[in-house]
Design a protein around this motif. Structure first.
Motif, PDB file in Angstrom:
ATOM      1  N   THR A  31       0.824  -1.198   0.000  1.00 60.52           N
ATOM      2  CA  THR A  31       0.000   0.000   0.000  1.00 60.52           C
ATOM      3  C   THR A  31       0.866   1.258   0.000  1.00 60.52           C
ATOM      4  OG1 THR A  31      -1.608  -1.222   1.339  1.00 60.52           O
ATOM      5  CG2 THR A  31      -1.955   1.147   1.110  1.00 60.52           C
ATOM      6  N   TYR A  33       0.715   5.777  -0.447  1.00 59.57           N
ATOM      7  CA  TYR A  33      -0.149   6.946  -0.237  1.00 59.57           C
ATOM      8  C   TYR A  33       0.539   8.224  -0.713  1.00 59.57           C
ATOM      9  CZ  TYR A  33      -1.600   3.661   3.507  1.00 59.57           C
ATOM     10  OH  TYR A  33      -1.976   2.546   4.240  1.00 59.57           O
ATOM     11  N   SER A  48      -4.544   6.723  -2.187  1.00 60.35           N
ATOM     12  CA  SER A  48      -3.896   5.524  -1.684  1.00 60.35           C
ATOM     13  C   SER A  48      -4.097   4.393  -2.685  1.00 60.35           C
ATOM     14  CB  SER A  48      -4.458   5.120  -0.322  1.00 60.35           C
ATOM     15  OG  SER A  48      -3.841   3.917   0.099  1.00 60.35           O
ATOM     16  N   ASN A  50      -3.409   0.154  -3.284  1.00 60.81           N
ATOM     17  CA  ASN A  50      -3.067  -1.137  -2.722  1.00 60.81           C
ATOM     18  C   ASN A  50      -2.874  -2.115  -3.882  1.00 60.81           C
ATOM     19  OD1 ASN A  50      -4.401  -4.017  -1.709  1.00 60.81           O
ATOM     20  ND2 ASN A  50      -2.987  -3.104  -0.263  1.00 60.81           N
ATOM     21  N   LYS A  71       4.037  -2.203  -7.510  1.00 59.22           N
ATOM     22  CA  LYS A  71       3.748  -2.036  -6.075  1.00 59.22           C
ATOM     23  C   LYS A  71       4.752  -1.142  -5.372  1.00 59.22           C
ATOM     24  CE  LYS A  71       3.658  -6.036  -4.224  1.00 59.22           C
ATOM     25  NZ  LYS A  71       3.427  -7.175  -3.302  1.00 59.22           N
ATOM     26  N   SER A  93       4.075   4.526   2.759  1.00 63.17           N
ATOM     27  CA  SER A  93       3.708   3.149   2.427  1.00 63.17           C
ATOM     28  C   SER A  93       3.445   2.355   3.701  1.00 63.17           C
ATOM     29  CB  SER A  93       4.818   2.471   1.598  1.00 63.17           C
ATOM     30  OG  SER A  93       5.935   2.140   2.406  1.00 63.17           O
ATOM     31  N   GLY A  97      -3.395  -1.970   5.363  1.00 66.61           N
ATOM     32  CA  GLY A  97      -3.971  -0.704   5.769  1.00 66.61           C
ATOM     33  C   GLY A  97      -3.320  -0.201   7.046  1.00 66.61           C
TER      34      GLY A  97
ATOM     35  N   TRP B  97     -10.557   0.694   6.067  1.00 66.86           N
ATOM     36  CA  TRP B  97      -9.203   0.703   5.538  1.00 66.86           C
ATOM     37  C   TRP B  97      -8.262   1.501   6.433  1.00 66.86           C
ATOM     38  CZ3 TRP B  97      -6.759  -2.277   2.344  1.00 66.86           C
ATOM     39  CH2 TRP B  97      -5.470  -1.907   1.938  1.00 66.86           C
TER      40      TRP B  97
END
Lengths: 114, 112
Positions: A31, A33, A48, A50, A71, A93, A97, B97
């Motif tokens: 993930t 951001y 964000s 994922n 990724k 990152s 979550g 989330w």
């Protein structure tokens, strides 16, 4: 070894120009951001991703377009830059979550629009 | 909407004393909170988190207290050191989330 890196660190440009900020993480996180921090240090989530899929898309002008080629990378492209876009942009990152995994921030990119 | 804010923009504390940084939130659905530290010229750094099923959580020299009744949380730093000088943010989330809403930040200045 830098965990979350951003380039450039400083970006000074004229109004109306198009610019990109790059972000890379070597933590193996899924993930990533983008945050914007204004002159009063207020931090706000922008996007964000994922596993290369967009999961958070805040009320951001469509002049801002994130792109995740894989990724480990999440780039931010900004079209037709405006004075109000001047801010520090942080990439971050986390493995999953933020509820379950620590979020790591990059050093920031200070964007100045003249 | 979600609003997370701080009571004091600047906190001056003497080295060795304890620091207390306060944060209020407005969204009663917020159930997860994080405190971040941001040193000058750097990105925010995770300090400690707390979920709404807890009132207190302790880390190394830091303690977070959560009062859901009045929608308030605080960060306590024990024996404050010069390296603790930074801006401290609280952030809260109410979705699955964990989309964080940040407060405005408190500047902590440690004096010798």
């Amino acid at each position: 070894d830098t965990a979350v890196s951003q380039t450039p660190k400083y970006l000074v440009t004229q109004m109306g120009n198009d610019k990109s900020i790059k972000c890379e993480q070597n933590l193996g996180h899924d993930t990533m951001y983008w945050y914007k921090q204004d002159s009063k240090k207020f931090l706000k989530i922008m996007f964000s991703y994922n596993n290369k899929e967009l999961i958070i898309n805040e009320t951001v002008p469509n002049r801002f377009s994130p792109k995740s080629p894989d990724k480990a990378h999440l780039n931010l492209h900004i079209n037709s830059l405006e004075l109000g876009d001047s801010a520090v942009y942080f990439c971050a990152s986390s493995l999953g979550g933020v509820r379950s995994d620590t979020q790591y921030f990059g050093p920031g990119t200070r964007l100045t629009v003249l | 909407g979600e609003s997370v804010g701080l009571h004091l923009p600047t906190l001056s504390v003497q080295e060795g004393d304890n620091s207390i940084i306060n944060c209020a939130y407005s969204n009663s659905a917020s159930d997860y909170f994080i405190w971040y530290k941001q040193e000058s010229g750097k990105g925010p750094q995770f300090i400690i988190d707390i979920r709404s099923n807890m009132d207190k959580r302790q880390g190394q020299r830091v303690t977070v207290l959560l009062n859901k009744t009045v929608k308030h949380l605080s960060l306590q730093i024990a024996a404050t050191q010069p390296g603790d000088s930074a801006v401290y943010f609280c952030a809260g989330a109410s979705d699955s989330w964990g989309k964080l809403q940040f407060g405005a930040g408190t500047q902590v200045v440690v004096t010798p």
